[in-house]
Design a protein around this motif. Structure first.
Motif, short mmCIF file in Angstrom:
data_model
loop_
_atom_site.label_atom_id
_atom_site.label_comp_id
_atom_site.label_asym_id
_atom_site.label_seq_id
_atom_site.Cartn_x
_atom_site.Cartn_y
_atom_site.Cartn_z
N ASN A 70 -73.53 -3.21 -104.01
CA ASN A 70 -74.80 -3.54 -104.65
C ASN A 70 -74.76 -4.89 -105.35
O ASN A 70 -75.80 -5.52 -105.56
CB ASN A 70 -75.21 -2.44 -105.63
CG ASN A 70 -75.61 -1.16 -104.90
OD1 ASN A 70 -75.98 -1.21 -103.73
ND2 ASN A 70 -75.52 -0.04 -105.58
N ASP B 243 -77.61 -5.27 -103.25
CA ASP B 243 -78.56 -4.59 -104.15
C ASP B 243 -78.82 -3.14 -103.78
O ASP B 243 -79.03 -2.31 -104.67
CB ASP B 243 -79.89 -5.34 -104.23
CG ASP B 243 -80.76 -4.81 -105.35
OD1 ASP B 243 -80.29 -4.84 -106.51
OD2 ASP B 243 -81.89 -4.36 -105.09
N THR B 244 -78.83 -2.77 -102.52
CA THR B 244 -79.11 -1.39 -102.15
C THR B 244 -78.53 -1.10 -100.77
O THR B 244 -78.19 -2.01 -100.02
CB THR B 244 -80.63 -1.12 -102.15
OG1 THR B 244 -80.88 0.27 -101.99
CG2 THR B 244 -81.31 -1.87 -101.03
N THR B 245 -78.42 0.19 -100.45
CA THR B 245 -77.95 0.59 -99.12
C THR B 245 -79.08 1.13 -98.25
O THR B 245 -79.00 1.06 -97.03
CB THR B 245 -76.87 1.67 -99.23
OG1 THR B 245 -77.40 2.79 -99.96
CG2 THR B 245 -75.63 1.15 -99.96
#
Length: 678
Positions: free
Chosen positions: A456, A460-462
């Motif tokens: 992240n 930042d996100t998956t």
């Protein structure tokens, strides 16, 4: 027991040299490894002796003589009679390196450890003894019983032994990242170049480096590693017996290869796709009192200020949400995003793609299993991939996991600074926007929380979704469902209930899309995953995944589950989509094979006056490639004509003009184009 002995004294050599060098490069008719007399440089006699039953010739192209005298036998020894103040050896270091004790005149002088966790074994010069009284001495090198605990062997390979009339100097330090919280830079290549010598080394797991066999003189140190800006330290003076510590040497990651800072979305792995006049969302981590917001699109060809239509702060996550509007005259390019506010500024490269329109016919390239640093030689493969994919000219590139090799799942864990910058820097050479989801080599089931924090910091996100016009893409992480076979390995049978709920809601909200596409890493269509049920219910037409390093197309109507071979082996899949269906996605007529590097190639030839460039492209696949592209640097002119192609755009920079052209490459055929400055 036979011994091999060679003496330099019998040679008629110049007496002006100040060193004695013994280098392994020959082999007797009986297969015995020897040191070549032809490379002796001596002020006085020198003798090397070892048991030919214990030491064998090991050939290796990167060694000075093309081979080393090597052994893995504990207790094996080598002796060297020399005259001088110091002795150094050129040894092969690597994952199978052993340990040896160096003694001089019967007294222990140094223990050397030849283990280093590097991709390719390489020679490194190591001082065995320094600061002796001038005169005759005897060196004994004996292989120790115990190797480094991390080593997979006990190899001691001697490329050369070097006796010096004057004692050596040394320089050492620790290489650290500039933008990555001072983390060490591992496996960087370093050279120390002087008037008569060039030594090379590779930084260790803590970023440490040392050159301790430097003859007195002035040196230039050079540092290089993929993902980092090259660094030089010049005019470094080294005296005999002087030890210089450079302390922390800060090594800067390239733009696009750094952790995220303030801008969290869009970013280089989840860019915004917009047309002139469109509004898009920017998320920024900034204090609640931040104000005076401004934003701009920037690249090497054009800059455009953005209108901020709205700015709001969410105290729950500490993020500002900005709504920005792309100016009407913005050129069709991939831009970086710069955001300024009171007390801060950030730039996120490759984060906004501006297109004149969203087409119903689009081209997607699928990559997976990149495995950066599986081998150093793979960077040549990655370069060819970028060249061919830019030629193919996709609207976007999707990458479904295993970008790194030993950051996540494997037991050989490295700091993220080892592989993330190199991996991220790969995409800087792509002309199309790139979207990325993780794989099991990126996120370890054993260190899940730790690895997700790292991921992240860069992405930042998956789990996320995005739209290219009427095409809806949903990406999610399923790296944690992988199990290699051990029943005690941490894993999950399926996505979490929260993930499944999010996936279903996201696809339901896109019910009006022309086509719905899902992206993940570990295959799930041959499992009991509930994703299959959701995909069928929500009329998903295409699922892209990786993990198994092979080309596979399985059709479970309405979904086509498509896997592409490993990118590190040169595989990439070209998918042409039109009117909500897959028109073509195979490089051969067998129904599943993807492209591989070398199947789509091009060559250019420039006229002597530089005002015309001929381009020839060849496609050995059975899939035609209309609308291929080339970017050509041309002299600035009033206009450009193109025979066999069409001019798409031109941008001036530094007295030159970059011209983009389109042309069609037929299946199993060639295409030719000539671009001319008028």
């Amino acid at each position: 027991m036979r011994k091999m002995c060679l003496a330099a004294a019998a040679l008629a050599l110049s007496l002006t040299c100040n060193s004695l060098v013994l280098r392994a490069q020959e082999q007797t008719a009986a297969g015995e490894a020897v040191f070549s007399e032809a490379v002796f440089e001596a002020e006085a006699g020198g003798v090397v002796a070892y048991d030919v039953a214990d030491w064998k010739l090991m050939r290796m192209d990167t060694l000075s003589g093309g081979a080393a005298v090597a052994t893995e036998k504990r207790g094996a020894a080598m002796e060297f009679d020399f005259t001088g103040e110091a002795v150094a050896g050129d040894f092969v270091i690597g994952k199978t390196g052993g340990r040896a004790l160096a003694s001089v005149d019967g007294r222990p002088a140094a223990t050397i450890d030849l283990y280093k966790n590097i991709m390719t074994p390489s020679p490194e010069r190591i001082v065995l003894v320094n600061g002796l009284k001038p005169g005759a001495h005897k060196l004994r090198l004996e292989i120790l019983n115990e190797s480094n605990p991390g080593s997979k062997g006990a190899l001691v390979a001697v490329d050369a032994l070097r006796a010096a009339a004057a004692s050596y100097g040394a320089v050492s330090g620790t290489l650290e990242c500039v933008h990555n919280e001072g983390l060490p830079v591992t496996r960087a290549k370093i050279s120390a170049t002087g008037d008569s010598v060039e030594l090379r080394a590779i930084t260790g797991v803590s970023g440490e480096f040392v050159f301790n066999a430097l003859p007195p003189g002035e040196y230039v140190l050079r540092f290089e590693k993929p993902g980092f800006e090259p660094l030089e330290k010049t005019a470094l003076k080294i005296e005999s017996r002087e030890e210089i510590s450079l302390g922390r040497v800060m090594f800067e990651e390239r733009t696009g290869a750094r952790p995220l800072k303030d801008i969290r979305m869009p970013n280089r792995a989840r860019p915004a796709l917009a047309r002139p006049g469109d509004e898009f969302v920017i998320e920024v981590i900034a204090p609640a009192e931040a104000g005076e917001w401004s934003a701009a699109l920037e690249n090497e060809f054009a800059n455009y200020p953005l209108e901020i239509a709205e700015a709001s702060f969410n105290p729950d996550n500490g993020r500002w949400t900005l709504k920005a509007i792309v100016p009407g005259g913005a050129s069709s390019l991939l831009y970086g995003l710069r955001v300024k506010f009171s007390g801060g500024e950030d730039f996120q490269p490759r984060s906004v793609m501006v297109s004149p329109e969203f087409k119903n016919s689009i081209r997607v390239v699928h990559l997976t299993d990149v495995h950066v640093y599986k081998s150093e030689s793979l960077f040549d493969v990655y370069k060819k991939l970028a060249e061919e994919i830019n030629l193919v000219n996709p609207d976007l590139v999707v990458i479904t996991g295993d970008l790194t090799d030993t950051t996540g799942y494997t037991s050989e864990r490295w700091p993220e600074s080892d592989q993330y910058p190199a991996m991220l820097d790969l995409w800087n050479s792509y002309n199309a926007p790139v979207f990325i989801v993780p794989g099991n080599h990126d996120l370890s089931p054993y260190k899940k929380e730790e690895d997700y924090l790292v991921w992240n910091r860069y992405f930042d996100t998956t789990d996320f979704s995005f739209d290219y016009g009427a095409y809806h893409f949903t990406a999610f992480d399923n790296s944690f469902v992988y199990r290699s076979g051990g029943s005690d390995e941490p894993h999950a049978e399926d996505l979490s209930p929260e993930q499944l709920e999010w996936l279903d809601a996201d696809l339901a909200a896109a019910s009006g899309a022309l086509m719905r596409i899902i992206m993940f890493h570990v295959p799930l269509h041959n499992t009991d995953s509930k994703v299959k049920e959701i995909a069928a219910q929500r009329d998903v037409r295409l699922a892209l995944y990786g993990h198994l390093h092979m080309d596979v197309v399985d059709k479970l109507p309405p979904v086509a589950y498509v896997q592409t071979g490993a990118a590190f082996e040169g595989s990439y899949r070209v998918l042409d989509l039109a009117d909500g269906r897959v028109v073509e996605m195979n490089a051969k007529k067998d129904g599943f094979t993807a492209f591989k590097t070398g199947m789509v190639i091009s060559a250019t030839k420039r006229a002597e006056d530089g005002r015309a460039v001929a381009i020839k492209a060849k496609n050995s696949g059975t899939m035609a490639l209309p609308n291929a592209a080339a970017r050509v640097e041309m002299p600035t002119a009033k206009g450009y004509s193109c025979d066999g192609c069409s001019v798409v755009s031109s941008f001036d920079k530094d007295g030159k003009t970059l011209v983009t052209i389109n042309f069609d490459i037929p299946a199993k055929g060639t295409a030719s184009a000539v671009l001319t400055a008028e």
